[in-house]
Design a protein around this motif. Sequence first.
Motif: not given
Length: 328
Positions: A216-221, A240-246
């Motif tokens: 929820p919130g679409e800040k993690s996948l 912020e670009k919708g790319n995967l990090i961490n």
Amino acid sequence: MLALLSSLFFFMPAPMQAQLPVAVVERIHPGLDAVIDVNAKVAVIADGFEWVEGPVWIEKEKMLLFSDVMRNRIYKWTAQKGATLYLEPSGYTQPAPRGEELGSNGLAVNTQGQLVLCQHGDRRVAVMNAATADPQPRFTTLAGNYNGKRFNSPNDLAIKSNGDIYFTDPPYGLEKGPQDPAREISYQGVYRIAKSGAVTLLTDSLTRPNGIAFFPGEKSLLIANSDPQLPHWYIYDLNEKGNLINGRIFFDGTAIFKKEPRSPDGIKINKKGIVFAPGPGGVWIFDKNGKALGRIKTNLITSNCAFSGDQKTLFITADNCVLKVALK
């Protein structure tokens, strides 16, 4: 803990099959009690398929769609009529015959209400050019290659609220598996299709990326890795670009895999951040921090799941049948 399989439904005439094993809800942590009743009944609502996958609930039509991957079909289930054929072909539209996992796999509905399909046989992500209430086997390719090389076999997908489509591309749909001479991409990628149509490779480091879902919130996948050597669920943050990090391990399934060999597969996450993740023995239930709360033990090879519109019912695709169970 006696949640008996009930409401057996045989989709097509067939010799009587052996009675399916009893399905139960297993509590690992008291937090499960807020998610599902340990005495909830797990009912078989459709049976007689070959290998079912990729379920999605269509709220407007009050129907569940799911792929029968080997038979190149999508079926629908409604409470009034049970299971009926919805779409054929679903994932392979070429004239040359082929076998193995040729049909659609993961299904989703985009922000325009259209059905989006991961098509194993055609090796693409496509949208159906028809209303969901009047299905037709007409498709437009949303993504069929990356840098000119055809995908392996898009498997599962998650659609962000801005319309971006995130999908996984393992080799399971290739007719001859990872060694198929028609394979053009050597790695197993996770990609994003932007509204503009641009395709971005997000990661090529996972060995067998499969199920995929946003928190929820679409800040993690969350991504399931269906590799017997690395049976993990991985979590990534989105920049912020919708790319995967961490990227990091959300849950290490090594110990449970040793007891019950079945790798992580599809994923669904509810509005509270509770994760429903098919894997060894059935559907694992995790809290948002990766703590195992329990499991819906189906005693079947379990591939994927989907929520009803109000998230009070969980539909489960497992081997040759579809099950449902009430949630809290």
